[in-house]
Design a protein around this motif. Structure first.
Motif, short mmCIF file in Angstrom:
data_model
loop_
_atom_site.label_atom_id
_atom_site.label_comp_id
_atom_site.label_asym_id
_atom_site.label_seq_id
_atom_site.Cartn_x
_atom_site.Cartn_y
_atom_site.Cartn_z
N TYR A 32 0.83 -1.20 0.00
CA TYR A 32 0.00 0.00 0.00
C TYR A 32 0.86 1.25 0.00
CZ TYR A 32 -2.99 3.70 1.81
OH TYR A 32 -3.66 4.89 2.00
N ALA A 33 1.86 1.28 0.88
CA ALA A 33 2.75 2.42 0.96
C ALA A 33 4.06 1.99 1.61
CB ALA A 33 2.12 3.56 1.76
N MET A 34 5.12 2.70 1.31
CA MET A 34 6.40 2.47 1.95
C MET A 34 7.00 3.81 2.33
SD MET A 34 8.05 -0.71 -0.20
CE MET A 34 9.12 -1.18 1.17
N GLY A 35 7.86 3.77 3.33
CA GLY A 35 8.47 5.01 3.77
C GLY A 35 9.74 4.78 4.55
N LEU A 47 9.06 10.56 10.79
CA LEU A 47 8.91 10.30 9.35
C LEU A 47 9.90 11.15 8.57
CD1 LEU A 47 7.33 9.05 6.93
CD2 LEU A 47 5.88 11.09 7.04
N VAL A 48 10.60 10.53 7.65
CA VAL A 48 11.50 11.23 6.75
C VAL A 48 10.83 11.43 5.39
CG1 VAL A 48 13.73 11.20 5.57
CG2 VAL A 48 13.53 10.34 7.91
N ALA A 49 10.34 10.34 4.83
CA ALA A 49 9.70 10.39 3.52
C ALA A 49 8.83 9.17 3.35
CB ALA A 49 10.74 10.46 2.40
N ALA A 50 7.77 9.31 2.58
CA ALA A 50 6.88 8.20 2.31
C ALA A 50 6.39 8.29 0.88
CB ALA A 50 5.69 8.20 3.28
N ILE A 51 6.04 7.14 0.33
CA ILE A 51 5.51 7.09 -1.02
C ILE A 51 4.37 6.10 -1.06
CG2 ILE A 51 7.22 5.35 -1.74
CD1 ILE A 51 7.21 6.79 -4.52
N ASP A 72 10.43 1.10 -6.94
CA ASP A 72 10.44 0.22 -8.09
C ASP A 72 9.50 -0.93 -7.77
OD1 ASP A 72 10.93 -1.68 -10.09
OD2 ASP A 72 13.03 -1.11 -10.27
N ASN A 73 8.30 -0.85 -8.30
CA ASN A 73 7.28 -1.84 -7.96
C ASN A 73 7.67 -3.25 -8.42
OD1 ASN A 73 5.59 0.09 -6.77
ND2 ASN A 73 4.58 0.54 -8.71
N ALA A 74 8.32 -3.35 -9.56
CA ALA A 74 8.71 -4.65 -10.07
C ALA A 74 9.71 -5.35 -9.16
CB ALA A 74 9.29 -4.52 -11.48
N LYS A 75 10.52 -4.57 -8.46
CA LYS A 75 11.52 -5.11 -7.55
C LYS A 75 11.09 -5.08 -6.09
CE LYS A 75 15.42 -3.84 -10.52
NZ LYS A 75 16.69 -3.08 -10.61
N ASN A 76 9.89 -4.58 -5.83
CA ASN A 76 9.41 -4.42 -4.45
C ASN A 76 10.42 -3.67 -3.60
OD1 ASN A 76 6.88 -5.78 -4.76
ND2 ASN A 76 7.96 -7.74 -4.68
N THR A 77 10.97 -2.62 -4.16
CA THR A 77 12.04 -1.88 -3.52
C THR A 77 11.72 -0.40 -3.46
OG1 THR A 77 13.71 -3.48 -4.25
CG2 THR A 77 14.49 -1.30 -3.65
N VAL A 78 12.05 0.19 -2.33
CA VAL A 78 11.94 1.63 -2.15
C VAL A 78 13.34 2.18 -1.90
CG1 VAL A 78 11.48 1.49 0.34
CG2 VAL A 78 10.72 3.50 -0.97
N TYR A 79 13.59 3.36 -2.43
CA TYR A 79 14.89 4.00 -2.31
C TYR A 79 14.74 5.35 -1.62
CZ TYR A 79 15.85 0.70 -6.11
OH TYR A 79 15.96 -0.43 -6.88
N LEU A 80 15.79 5.75 -0.97
CA LEU A 80 15.88 7.10 -0.44
C LEU A 80 17.22 7.69 -0.86
CD1 LEU A 80 14.45 9.27 1.31
CD2 LEU A 80 15.83 8.44 3.23
N GLN A 81 17.18 8.60 -1.81
CA GLN A 81 18.37 9.31 -2.24
C GLN A 81 18.55 10.52 -1.34
OE1 GLN A 81 20.69 8.62 -4.77
NE2 GLN A 81 21.80 10.31 -3.79
N MET A 82 19.67 10.58 -0.65
CA MET A 82 19.93 11.64 0.31
C MET A 82 21.11 12.46 -0.20
SD MET A 82 19.44 9.61 3.92
CE MET A 82 20.86 8.54 3.63
N ASN A 83 20.85 13.71 -0.51
CA ASN A 83 21.87 14.63 -0.98
C ASN A 83 22.05 15.77 0.01
OD1 ASN A 83 22.11 13.16 -3.43
ND2 ASN A 83 20.47 14.36 -4.37
N SER A 84 23.16 16.46 -0.13
CA SER A 84 23.45 17.61 0.74
C SER A 84 23.27 17.26 2.21
CB SER A 84 22.57 18.80 0.36
OG SER A 84 22.77 19.17 -1.00
N LEU A 85 23.84 16.15 2.60
CA LEU A 85 23.64 15.65 3.96
C LEU A 85 24.25 16.59 4.99
CD1 LEU A 85 24.14 11.90 3.22
CD2 LEU A 85 22.16 12.86 4.40
N TYR A 93 18.13 4.89 10.27
CA TYR A 93 17.03 5.01 9.32
C TYR A 93 16.32 3.67 9.18
CZ TYR A 93 18.46 9.68 7.94
OH TYR A 93 18.75 11.03 7.93
N TYR A 94 15.01 3.70 9.31
CA TYR A 94 14.20 2.50 9.28
C TYR A 94 13.25 2.51 8.09
CZ TYR A 94 15.60 1.87 14.17
OH TYR A 94 16.31 1.72 15.33
N CYS A 95 13.21 1.42 7.38
CA CYS A 95 12.25 1.23 6.32
C CYS A 95 10.93 0.77 6.91
CB CYS A 95 12.77 0.20 5.33
SG CYS A 95 11.67 -0.16 3.95
#
Length: 116
Positions: A32-35, A47-51, A72-85, A93-95
């Motif tokens: 349904y959702a990941m974050g 919460l940091v981010a959710a999709i 990436d729904n086909a891979k059942n994978t969620v990513y978090l790109q973190m820039n300017s840390l 960080y918890y999925c």
């Protein structure tokens, strides 16, 4: 039963970048959702981010414009790109995944440390 496996954490200097990944595995599940959440020592998990199942995203004000969540729904994978840390991004960080019928699951957490 769903297992969430995270990777990509580590040590990075201020201004650097990291990409976190979280892959869901198991049988008979539908996302349904990941974050991503984070928790620093002595602080509450936030919460940091959710999709959502579509393209809808939500970000904490503190990371808006710097972090990007994707899926990436086909891979059942969620990513978090973190820039300017920043040092204040340092946390575990918890999925998080919410699944139809079976509920909510958490990953084990991955440490992100931002330090010069």
């Amino acid at each position: 039963q769903v297992r969430l496996v995270e990777s990509g954490g580590g040590l990075v200097q201020p201004g650097g970048s990291l990409r976190l990944s979280c892959t869901a595995s198991g049988s008979d599940f539908s996302i349904y959702a990941m974050g991503w959440y984070r928790q620093a020592p002595g602080k509450q998990r936030e919460l940091v981010a959710a999709i959502g199942s579509g393209a809808s995203t939500d970000y904490a004000d503190s990371v808006k414009g710097r972090f990007t969540i994707s899926r990436d729904n086909a891979k059942n994978t969620v990513y978090l790109q973190m820039n300017s840390l920043k040092p204040e991004d340092t946390a575990v960080y918890y999925c998080n995944g919410r699944f139809f019928a079976i509920g909510e699951f958490w990953g084990q957490g991955t440490q992100v440390t931002v330090s010069s």
